[in-house]
Design an enzyme around this catalytic site. Structure first.
Site, mmCIF file in Angstrom:
data_model
loop_
_atom_site.group_PDB
_atom_site.id
_atom_site.type_symbol
_atom_site.label_atom_id
_atom_site.label_comp_id
_atom_site.label_asym_id
_atom_site.label_seq_id
_atom_site.Cartn_x
_atom_site.Cartn_y
_atom_site.Cartn_z
ATOM 1 N N LYS A 24 0.844 -1.206 0.000
ATOM 2 C CA LYS A 24 0.000 0.000 0.000
ATOM 3 C C LYS A 24 0.878 1.255 0.000
ATOM 4 O O LYS A 24 2.080 1.175 0.308
ATOM 5 C CB LYS A 24 -0.903 -0.022 1.236
ATOM 6 C CG LYS A 24 -0.142 -0.037 2.556
ATOM 7 C CD LYS A 24 -1.037 -0.356 3.747
ATOM 8 C CE LYS A 24 -0.215 -0.429 5.030
ATOM 9 N NZ LYS A 24 -1.005 -0.941 6.159
ATOM 10 N N HIS A 69 -6.301 -7.714 12.958
ATOM 11 C CA HIS A 69 -5.088 -6.870 12.912
ATOM 12 C C HIS A 69 -4.731 -6.464 14.339
ATOM 13 O O HIS A 69 -5.613 -6.158 15.141
ATOM 14 C CB HIS A 69 -5.362 -5.638 12.048
ATOM 15 C CG HIS A 69 -4.154 -4.809 11.744
ATOM 16 N ND1 HIS A 69 -3.021 -5.326 11.179
ATOM 17 C CD2 HIS A 69 -3.917 -3.472 11.933
ATOM 18 C CE1 HIS A 69 -2.122 -4.352 11.025
ATOM 19 N NE2 HIS A 69 -2.647 -3.222 11.472
ATOM 20 N N ARG A 87 1.246 -10.943 6.904
ATOM 21 C CA ARG A 87 1.045 -9.713 6.113
ATOM 22 C C ARG A 87 2.117 -8.674 6.431
ATOM 23 O O ARG A 87 1.818 -7.587 6.926
ATOM 24 C CB ARG A 87 -0.325 -9.085 6.437
ATOM 25 C CG ARG A 87 -1.542 -9.921 6.158
ATOM 26 C CD ARG A 87 -2.806 -9.045 6.217
ATOM 27 N NE ARG A 87 -2.903 -8.281 7.428
ATOM 28 C CZ ARG A 87 -3.632 -8.608 8.495
ATOM 29 N NH1 ARG A 87 -4.365 -9.716 8.484
ATOM 30 N NH2 ARG A 87 -3.644 -7.830 9.568
ATOM 31 N N TYR A 97 14.800 31.739 4.064
ATOM 32 C CA TYR A 97 13.620 32.515 4.461
ATOM 33 C C TYR A 97 13.642 32.824 5.952
ATOM 34 O O TYR A 97 13.952 31.957 6.764
ATOM 35 C CB TYR A 97 12.342 31.733 4.150
ATOM 36 C CG TYR A 97 12.048 31.609 2.670
ATOM 37 C CD1 TYR A 97 11.869 32.742 1.874
ATOM 38 C CD2 TYR A 97 11.927 30.360 2.086
ATOM 39 C CE1 TYR A 97 11.581 32.625 0.521
ATOM 40 C CE2 TYR A 97 11.637 30.216 0.736
ATOM 41 C CZ TYR A 97 11.464 31.359 -0.043
ATOM 42 O OH TYR A 97 11.181 31.233 -1.363
ATOM 43 N N MET A 102 10.880 24.912 -0.226
ATOM 44 C CA MET A 102 10.060 23.935 -0.946
ATOM 45 C C MET A 102 10.929 22.960 -1.754
ATOM 46 O O MET A 102 10.673 21.754 -1.772
ATOM 47 C CB MET A 102 9.090 24.655 -1.887
ATOM 48 C CG MET A 102 8.053 23.731 -2.499
ATOM 49 S SD MET A 102 7.000 24.556 -3.706
ATOM 50 C CE MET A 102 6.126 25.725 -2.691
#
Ligand SMILES: *Cc1c(COP(=O)(O)O)cnc(C)c1O
Length: 397
Positions: free
Chosen positions: A52, A179, A235, A279, A325
């Site tokens: 995932k 789980h 899993r 900055y 950024m």
């Protein structure tokens, strides 16, 4: 350039692949294969590789392919579109969606042989009503909440749900699962408590002749620490990427972290004393200082927090001033003979130094899972592996 499509790069091709980038991730697919084999060997249990969230940032398709090549029979994902993407990329292993799947996806689930999870009686009623006509069944795993307090039917309602679904035409109950909330903690009370709710349900399903083909419960930590949690399938997610489930549950010997984050130094200059950096000017040089620029910022998943470090020439170097950024500034005064283009390691090893996902997690006040999942899709991913007959491990450093 599509690095993901270039299989088995030689050292030369790899250099060429990263030549065009200022920052990139290198993912060692041999490490993922090795980790999956190690898990199979340690647990003697079939594996569902959890891929995932873009394979915990490592790339879902490539990670899944490597896991399957190493013997993983299943791949597990959180969302239906993640499963579809794996099918579309040609993965033909068994696939389970562990989260919610909208009924609009049922046709594709059947056509593409994607197993779904039902964790609530309402869904158990909804899917049969929305089921498209097909001569193939929809494969379902029923999930029970034995203590996680997230998805899962209450234990007292689980047998009825399995029974109802088993009798529903067009549905096959293929799996039964739960789980764990604290399998990565030293205190074993919680996991034993969850197992003591789950195991009697499995026994009762067996007694009634309703036991689904696949019982599963264990994430990485449980698979390694609780043999009774392994059942028919484990899993693991974090362990297949070679990362510790937690500091309390480090991986045993033989696992290899798969991911390295690299960049190139893009600017080097000496600033006079009293010059501010970045900055807000929160950093001021106290003497003549050699300041470098690394082309990595918060849009790549590098956090805008104080105390970041990177490796250059095998040495730890402080990030100074605010992370921007796309860029961050580094204090290079301790280094000699640095040049534009020199390799910077944000995560991984260089000479005798290394920065682990765990170290970054401590800096950020989080866990290694969030560090790798947060690596932006903007970062190119280059896949390394040794060819079947080649001894050339395609690793540059
Ligand atoms: C993410 C997840 C896993 C894998 O957990 P790891 O701790 O990464 O091994 C297993 N099962 C479920 C239901 C999950 O959501």
């Amino acid at each position: 350039m599509k690095p993901g499509l270039l299989k088995r790069p030689s050292r030369f091709i790899l250099r060429a692949m990263s030549d065009g980038y200022s920052t990139w991730l290198e993912i060692n697919l041999d490490a993922i294969r090795c980790n999956v084999r190690r898990l199979r060997q340690l647990t003697n249990t079939p594996v569902m590789a959890i891929v995932k969230a873009n394979g915990y940032g490592h790339g879902a398709v490539e990670s899944a392919r490597a896991a399957v090549e190493a013997g993983s029979e299943w791949c597990g994902v959180a969302r239906f579109e993640e499963a579809m993407a794996l099918r579309q990329a040609g993965l033909n292993c068994r696939l389970l969606v562990m989260g919610y799947t909208p009924p609009a996806c049922l046709q594709d689930a059947i056509d593409q042989d994607i197993s779904l999870t039902i964790y609530d009686p309402e869904l158990g009623g909804l899917y049969p009503r929305q089921l498209p006509k097909s001569n193939k069944p929809l494969n379902i795993h029923v999930k029970v909440d034995t203590g996680m307090g997230r998805l899962g039917i209450k234990p007292e309602d689980a047998l009825k749900l399995v029974g109802d679904l088993s009798r529903t035409p067009g549905i096959k109950v293929e799996g039964f699962c739960t789980h764990f909330a604290k399998a990565d903690e030293t205190d074993r009370t919680s996991t034993f408590g969850q197992l003591s709710k789950f195991i009697p349900l499995v026994k009762e399903l067996e007694n009634r002749g309703m036991r689904p083909e696949i019982i599963h419960a264990a994430n990485s930590a449980a698979a390694l620490q609780y043999p009774d949690s392994r059942f028919d399938l484990i899993r693991p997610g974090i362990a297949i990427y070679g990362l510790d489930p937690s500091s309390e549950t480090p991986l045993p010997e033989g696992f290899i972290p798969a991911l390295t984050w690299k960049a190139r130094l893009t600017s080097i200059k000496v600033l006079p004393p009293g010059h501010t950096v970045s900055y807000g000017g929160i950093y001021t040089t106290s003497a003549e200082e050699q300041i470098g620029v690394v082309p990595v910022g918060y849009a790549d998943g590098f956090r805008r927090v104080a105390g970041e470090q990177v490796l250059i020439h095998g040495q730890r170097v402080d990030v100074v001033g605010r992370v921007c950024m796309d860029q961050s500034m580094v204090q290079l005064s301790g280094l000699t003979d640095v040049h534009i283009g020199d390799e910077v390691i944000l995560l991984g090893c260089q000479a005798n130094e290394s920065i682990s996902a765990d170290e970054i997690a401590r800096r950020w006040g989080t866990i290694n899972y969030e560090v790798v999942c947060g690596l932006s899709n903007r970062l190119p991913r280059i896949y390394l592996e040794s060819g079947p007959s080649s001894t050339d491990h395609a690793i540059t450093n």
